[in-house]
Design a protein around this motif. Structure first.
Motif, PDB file in Angstrom:
ATOM      1  N   LEU A 142       0.863  -1.210   0.014  1.00 13.60           N
ATOM      2  CA  LEU A 142      -0.166  -0.062  -0.029  1.00 13.60           C
ATOM      3  C   LEU A 142       0.845   1.293   0.046  1.00 13.60           C
ATOM      4  CD1 LEU A 142      -2.972  -0.980   2.356  1.00 13.60           C
ATOM      5  CD2 LEU A 142      -2.795  -1.091   0.038  1.00 13.60           C
ATOM      6  N   ASP A 143       1.955   1.152   0.400  1.00 13.35           N
ATOM      7  CA  ASP A 143       3.160   2.150   0.206  1.00 13.35           C
ATOM      8  C   ASP A 143       3.337   2.712  -1.298  1.00 13.35           C
ATOM      9  OD1 ASP A 143       5.364   3.925  -0.204  1.00 13.35           O
ATOM     10  OD2 ASP A 143       6.076   3.185   2.008  1.00 13.35           O
ATOM     11  N   PRO A 144       3.015   3.986  -1.739  1.00 12.34           N
ATOM     12  CA  PRO A 144       3.105   4.185  -3.220  1.00 12.34           C
ATOM     13  C   PRO A 144       4.540   4.075  -3.924  1.00 12.34           C
ATOM     14  CG  PRO A 144       2.345   5.973  -2.006  1.00 12.34           C
ATOM     15  CD  PRO A 144       2.201   4.639  -0.881  1.00 12.34           C
ATOM     16  N   ARG A 145       5.439   3.829  -2.865  1.00 15.13           N
ATOM     17  CA  ARG A 145       6.857   3.773  -3.196  1.00 15.13           C
ATOM     18  C   ARG A 145       7.477   2.479  -3.665  1.00 15.13           C
ATOM     19  NH1 ARG A 145       9.388   6.311   1.883  1.00 15.13           N
ATOM     20  NH2 ARG A 145       7.856   4.867   2.699  1.00 15.13           N
ATOM     21  N   MET A 146       6.548   1.652  -3.312  1.00 15.30           N
ATOM     22  CA  MET A 146       6.960   0.239  -3.570  1.00 15.30           C
ATOM     23  C   MET A 146       6.663  -0.542  -4.985  1.00 15.30           C
ATOM     24  SD  MET A 146       6.260  -1.906  -0.063  1.00 15.30           S
ATOM     25  CE  MET A 146       6.929  -3.323  -0.788  1.00 15.30           C
ATOM     26  N   GLU A 147       5.594   0.223  -5.713  1.00 15.50           N
ATOM     27  CA  GLU A 147       5.390  -0.177  -7.118  1.00 15.50           C
ATOM     28  C   GLU A 147       5.021   0.995  -7.686  1.00 15.50           C
ATOM     29  OE1 GLU A 147       2.372  -3.463  -6.944  1.00 15.50           O
ATOM     30  OE2 GLU A 147       3.831  -4.977  -6.253  1.00 15.50           O
ATOM     31  N   ILE A 148       5.025   0.809  -9.210  1.00 15.99           N
ATOM     32  CA  ILE A 148       5.135   2.029  -9.955  1.00 15.99           C
ATOM     33  C   ILE A 148       3.715   1.950 -10.840  1.00 15.99           C
ATOM     34  CG2 ILE A 148       5.917   3.515 -11.811  1.00 15.99           C
ATOM     35  CD1 ILE A 148       8.758   2.377 -10.936  1.00 15.99           C
ATOM     36  N   PRO A 149       2.695   2.516 -10.616  1.00 15.65           N
ATOM     37  CA  PRO A 149       1.332   2.759 -11.392  1.00 15.65           C
ATOM     38  C   PRO A 149       1.482   3.726 -12.529  1.00 15.65           C
ATOM     39  CG  PRO A 149       1.191   4.078  -9.363  1.00 15.65           C
ATOM     40  CD  PRO A 149       2.675   3.548  -9.249  1.00 15.65           C
ATOM     41  N   THR A 150       0.833   3.328 -13.574  1.00 13.50           N
ATOM     42  CA  THR A 150       0.515   4.603 -14.486  1.00 13.50           C
ATOM     43  C   THR A 150      -1.061   4.947 -14.683  1.00 13.50           C
ATOM     44  OG1 THR A 150       0.035   2.895 -16.287  1.00 13.50           O
ATOM     45  CG2 THR A 150       2.413   3.377 -15.942  1.00 13.50           C
ATOM     46  N   ARG A 151      -1.199   5.620 -15.759  1.00 12.90           N
ATOM     47  CA  ARG A 151      -2.719   6.093 -15.972  1.00 12.90           C
ATOM     48  C   ARG A 151      -3.512   4.671 -16.006  1.00 12.90           C
ATOM     49  NH1 ARG A 151      -4.545   7.211 -20.503  1.00 12.90           N
ATOM     50  NH2 ARG A 151      -2.601   7.904 -21.314  1.00 12.90           N
ATOM     51  N   ALA A 152      -2.931   3.652 -16.768  1.00 13.91           N
ATOM     52  CA  ALA A 152      -3.852   2.480 -16.919  1.00 13.91           C
ATOM     53  C   ALA A 152      -4.403   1.506 -15.399  1.00 13.91           C
ATOM     54  CB  ALA A 152      -3.223   1.573 -17.635  1.00 13.91           C
ATOM     55  N   ASP A 153      -3.532   2.109 -14.517  1.00 13.44           N
ATOM     56  CA  ASP A 153      -3.763   1.469 -13.087  1.00 13.44           C
ATOM     57  C   ASP A 153      -4.653   2.324 -12.062  1.00 13.44           C
ATOM     58  OD1 ASP A 153      -2.030  -0.795 -13.985  1.00 13.44           O
ATOM     59  OD2 ASP A 153      -0.190   0.797 -13.682  1.00 13.44           O
ATOM     60  N   LEU A 154      -5.405   3.125 -12.763  1.00 11.44           N
ATOM     61  CA  LEU A 154      -6.155   4.028 -11.785  1.00 11.44           C
ATOM     62  C   LEU A 154      -6.958   3.202 -10.622  1.00 11.44           C
ATOM     63  CD1 LEU A 154      -7.285   7.110 -13.811  1.00 11.44           C
ATOM     64  CD2 LEU A 154      -5.593   6.882 -11.856  1.00 11.44           C
ATOM     65  N   THR A 155      -7.493   2.039 -11.514  1.00 14.57           N
ATOM     66  CA  THR A 155      -8.733   1.311 -10.536  1.00 14.57           C
ATOM     67  C   THR A 155      -7.847   0.808  -9.519  1.00 14.57           C
ATOM     68  OG1 THR A 155      -9.528   0.722 -12.553  1.00 14.57           O
ATOM     69  CG2 THR A 155     -10.428  -0.377 -10.571  1.00 14.57           C
ATOM     70  N   SER A 156      -6.654   0.307  -9.651  1.00 14.95           N
ATOM     71  CA  SER A 156      -5.826  -0.295  -8.579  1.00 14.95           C
ATOM     72  C   SER A 156      -5.384   0.630  -7.394  1.00 14.95           C
ATOM     73  CB  SER A 156      -4.527  -0.981  -9.300  1.00 14.95           C
ATOM     74  OG  SER A 156      -3.365  -0.814  -8.636  1.00 14.95           O
ATOM     75  N   VAL A 157      -4.833   1.986  -8.121  1.00 16.68           N
ATOM     76  CA  VAL A 157      -4.628   2.966  -7.212  1.00 16.68           C
ATOM     77  C   VAL A 157      -5.889   3.374  -6.256  1.00 16.68           C
ATOM     78  CG1 VAL A 157      -4.051   5.439  -6.882  1.00 16.68           C
ATOM     79  CG2 VAL A 157      -2.854   3.961  -8.767  1.00 16.68           C
ATOM     80  N   ALA A 158      -6.969   3.495  -6.816  1.00 15.89           N
ATOM     81  CA  ALA A 158      -8.197   3.641  -5.982  1.00 15.89           C
ATOM     82  C   ALA A 158      -8.540   2.515  -4.965  1.00 15.89           C
ATOM     83  CB  ALA A 158      -9.353   4.170  -6.843  1.00 15.89           C
ATOM     84  N   TYR A 159      -8.397   1.425  -5.529  1.00 12.12           N
ATOM     85  CA  TYR A 159      -8.632   0.012  -4.540  1.00 12.12           C
ATOM     86  C   TYR A 159      -7.563   0.158  -3.225  1.00 12.12           C
ATOM     87  CZ  TYR A 159      -8.447  -4.833  -3.343  1.00 12.12           C
ATOM     88  OH  TYR A 159      -8.526  -6.136  -2.444  1.00 12.12           O
ATOM     89  N   ARG A 160      -6.346   0.482  -3.754  1.00 11.71           N
ATOM     90  CA  ARG A 160      -5.362   0.410  -2.594  1.00 11.71           C
ATOM     91  C   ARG A 160      -5.701   1.604  -1.767  1.00 11.71           C
ATOM     92  NH1 ARG A 160       0.489  -1.220  -4.864  1.00 11.71           N
ATOM     93  NH2 ARG A 160      -0.144  -2.948  -6.173  1.00 11.71           N
ATOM     94  N   ARG A 161      -6.130   2.628  -2.190  1.00 13.38           N
ATOM     95  CA  ARG A 161      -6.292   3.901  -1.235  1.00 13.38           C
ATOM     96  C   ARG A 161      -7.457   3.479  -0.474  1.00 13.38           C
ATOM     97  NH1 ARG A 161      -6.501   8.373  -5.026  1.00 13.38           N
ATOM     98  NH2 ARG A 161      -4.134   8.292  -5.353  1.00 13.38           N
ATOM     99  N   TRP A 162      -8.674   2.980  -1.063  1.00 11.39           N
ATOM    100  CA  TRP A 162      -9.840   2.528  -0.280  1.00 11.39           C
ATOM    101  C   TRP A 162      -9.527   1.611   0.673  1.00 11.39           C
ATOM    102  CZ3 TRP A 162     -12.678  -2.173  -0.857  1.00 11.39           C
ATOM    103  CH2 TRP A 162     -14.013  -2.211  -0.557  1.00 11.39           C
TER     104      TRP A 162
END
Lengths: 202, 213, 278
Positions: free
Chosen positions: C243-263
């Motif tokens: 869940l630490d954003p420094r550990m993996e690198i998302p792109t625009r295609a990963d917005l769902t995953s970014v929101a899921y992790r934040r949620w």
């Protein structure tokens, strides 16, 4: 020891990818189409996928999960989900120094790879893994642990051992040039050596 | 007439048949059998077809064949115009038979360990260790074959025993048994996956490097 | 700590395809699940009886003292739909990684080659993601992707539209263009049973309009796809979901995953997650 034998060079032809281990590090080992071998952390920075499951296209290694491609300098060169985007230079795999010497691929877990002097004119025989530690493998050879091991009764066999842990040691085995029947006999000797070491390890 | 294959998409034994048919360019009418989770292989209708209650089953005209080795033999005998997949000379033919027998050991060990790892179907005690012993045996054979540049289990062409052994070996990682320490196995798996017409299955991905990029 | 939060959610522990008694494990607790075709019971190792609820062709249970309501899928009971439970598949990965992978489309050309995607059609076009506060769910809408064989009922390649919904930390629902009925969505879900923080059992389930395919064909279409994901999921490092954003690198295609992790983080649903960089 900071330089580890990770594979026989012969077992990594151009365009192929495999997993390797050096000093506790999980690595992807791959060779580009033009023949350059590389060792990186076995993890795509995007989603943590093991790059050793990936595939080589030309001078790039691609991750199997999303097809992200990395060039020979370990920097991300292409993101298929965004084909028009130039990937930021910060996206890169961690690379380790690698040397090919005496038919073996050597990787340094830090600093520069510094392979031991290899006997001249050796040919690759096979790599195999022993379920024992390095000391037991050396004992089965009648020797103390060392960067290169030999079989006293069969001095044409050279073993470059790579310790993976208390119950696992890789042995990269080479021989002097031999006729086919003698090569087959040498293969059986490696099997016998492994049986001896593994029985001793219990 | 196109033969009918009763099959399940995740079943390694069924995959052997579908793979050989794909490599030979032979059409099959595939009928999906809900062996998991529906246990359709225990239904009266299926048991009337195959009393052992196992897949795959092939039906061609009045002929019913159960089990991968028999079906592979029949497909090669009837559909392989090159005769490369089933050697006719006594020695290689008997060696092929030996490796077909070996494939049954793989299936009873590596195959069973895979079903346990994926579907909680209990495997025999020690299946994983026995599977590993099988991989070492196959690796040794391929190392010796390589001394004379032999690329396949028998002779200079892949035979139905290569197919029969390939499936369970390639799928071993599903059970946590990896190919990392078996370079000759890895080369042999790669050669098979690079054959024209190769058919992937879940757990055995296609060679993307051979596709346009 | 993170297990405490997870205890109050409902999880699938068996399907209701056939009567059975099943020994299984949930949140590191051994369970015995019995299903006789009409009623289900769930029992712990010390004889504790846990609640058992039948929903979406699975037996669900909750180990905690204050169960949160189990989400609904209204299409489950819509006349004309076929409900397809696909059986459980054990995977050595965090239950959260299994859900996140279900929300991902960029992997289709490489992992589901020739079915859900194919090169050179790799581009992920912009889509919308938000957390719908009124229901506390993650939604991704206006997702579209080129698919060679989007469903058993699809005749050939088509541009397919998707909506994703995450109503539960360990379940996700996909609404997808229904080839035979363009006015309806096919519904495909993944219900994840957390065995431990690094082992899970995924129970794929569908509610489809398809009058021609056999049940076995529908099940196997979905099993093939999920099992293609399994070998990916078992090879992601680390096994837990960072869940630490420094550990993996998302792109625009990963917005769902970014929101899921934040949620997940906001909700405190940390079982199976890693909260600090290693």
């Amino acid at each position: 020891m900071t330089t580890f034998p990770v594979a026989l060079a012969h077992d990594l032809p151009p365009g192929r990818v495999q997993r390797a281990f050096a000093g506790g590090r999980d690595l992807v080992l791959w060779r580009s189409a033009s023949g350059r071998a590389m060792a990186w952390d076995n993890r795509c920075p995007h989603r943590g996928m093991r790059l050793s499951h990936g595939f080589v296209r030309g001078e790039r290694l691609a991750c199997l999960y999303h097809g992200w491609q990395y060039g020979t300098e370990a920097a991300c060169a292409h993101i298929p989900a965004h084909p028009d985007l130039a990937p930021p230079a910060t996206i890169r795999a961690a690379a380790y120094d690698l040397a090919e010497a005496g038919g073996v691929i050597w990787v340094a877990d830090e600093g520069y790879a510094d392979p031991p002097d290899m006997p001249l004119a050796v040919m690759p025989l096979r790599s195999l893994t022993f379920r024992c530690d390095l000391a037991t493998l050396a004992w089965a050879c009648g020797l103390e642990p060392a960067p290169l091991l030999f079989l006293p009764e069969h001095p044409s066999l050279v073993i470059a051992p790579n310790p993976l842990g208390p119950d696992r040691t890789e042995a990269h085995v080479l021989t002097a040039p031999l006729h086919a029947a003698d090569r087959i006999a040498a293969i059986h000797q490696t099997e016998a050596l492994r049986r001896l070491a593994e029985e001793a390890a219990g | 007439m196109t033969p009918t294959l009763y099959t399940h998409v995740l079943d390694a034994e069924c995959y052997k048949v579908r793979l050989l048919a794909a490599l030979l360019g032979l059409p099959l009418d595939c009928v999906a059998v809900d062996s998991y989770p529906g246990e359709e292989t225990r239904s009266e209708a299926f048991l009337a077809l195959a009393p052992a209650g196992t897949l795959p089953v092939l039906e061609a005209g009045g002929l019913v064949l159960c089990g991968a080795p028999a079906i592979l033999t029949w497909l090669a005998a009837t559909g392989d115009v090159t005769e490369g997949w089933m050697p006719q000379d006594p020695a290689p033919r008997a060696q092929m038979q030996m490796w077909l027998g070996f494939s049954q050991r793989l299936s009873a060990t590596a195959g069973a360990a895979r079903l346990e790892a994926m579907f909680d179907m209990p495997a025999p005690e020690g299946a994983l260790a026995a599977a590993e012993a099988c991989l070492r045996e196959l690796e040794l054979h391929l190392a010796i074959r390589a001394v004379d540049d032999g690329a396949w289990l028998v002779g200079d062409h892949p035979c139905i025993a290569d197919i029969a052994c390939f499936a369970d070996v390639a799928l071993c990682p599903d059970a946590g048994l990896l190919h990392d320490e078996f370079p000759f196995l890895r080369h042999w798996l790669y050669r098979l996956r690079a054959l024209p017409g190769f058919l992937p299955m879940p757990g055995i991905h296609p060679l993307h490097e051979l596709r346009a990029g | 700590m993170s297990r405490e939060h997870a205890l109050d959610d409902w999880y699938p522990v068996a399907d209701t395809v056939l009567p059975q008694i099943r020994a299984t494990r949930l949140l590191d607790t051994d369970l015995s699940v019995a299903w006789d075709g009409e009623t289900a019971s769930v029992t712990g190792p010390d004889g504790t009886a846990y609640p058992a609820e039948i929903r979406f062709d699975h037996v669900w249970t909750c180990l905690g003292p204050a169960p949160r309501p189990l989400f609904g899928i209204e299409e489950a009971d819509q006349p004309g739909r076929r409900r397809v439970p696909c059986g459980g598949v054990r995977v050595r990965c965090s239950p959260l990684r299994a859900v996140e992978n279900f929300l991902d489309i960029a992997h289709f050309p490489y992992v589901h080659t020739g079915i859900l995607g194919a090169e050179p059609h790799t581009e992920v076009f912009p889509y919308e993601v938000k957390i719908r506060e009124e229901v506390d769910e993650v939604w991704a809408t206006k997702v579209s992707f080129y698919q060679p064989q989007a469903a058993k009922s699809a005749g050939g390649a088509t541009d397919i539209r998707y909506e994703y919904r995450v109503p539960h930390p360990m379940a996700a629902v996909l609404y997808k263009t229904c080839p035979p009925r363009p006015s309806e969505w096919d519904v495909i879900a993944i219900f994840v049973q957390p065995v431990s923080e690094t082992v899970c059992i995924a129970w794929p389930w569908m509610a489809l309009f398809d009058d021609t395919s056999s049940q076995a064909e529908l099940v196997q279409f979905q099993q093939e796809i999920f099992l293609q994901d399994r070998s990916i999921l078992e090879n992601q490092i680390p096994a837990g979901l960072p869940l630490d954003p420094r550990m993996e690198i998302p792109t625009r295609a990963d917005l769902t995953s970014v929101a899921y992790r934040r949620w997940l983080k906001r909700r405190g649903a940390l079982y199976g997650a890693l909260t600090e960089a290693e």
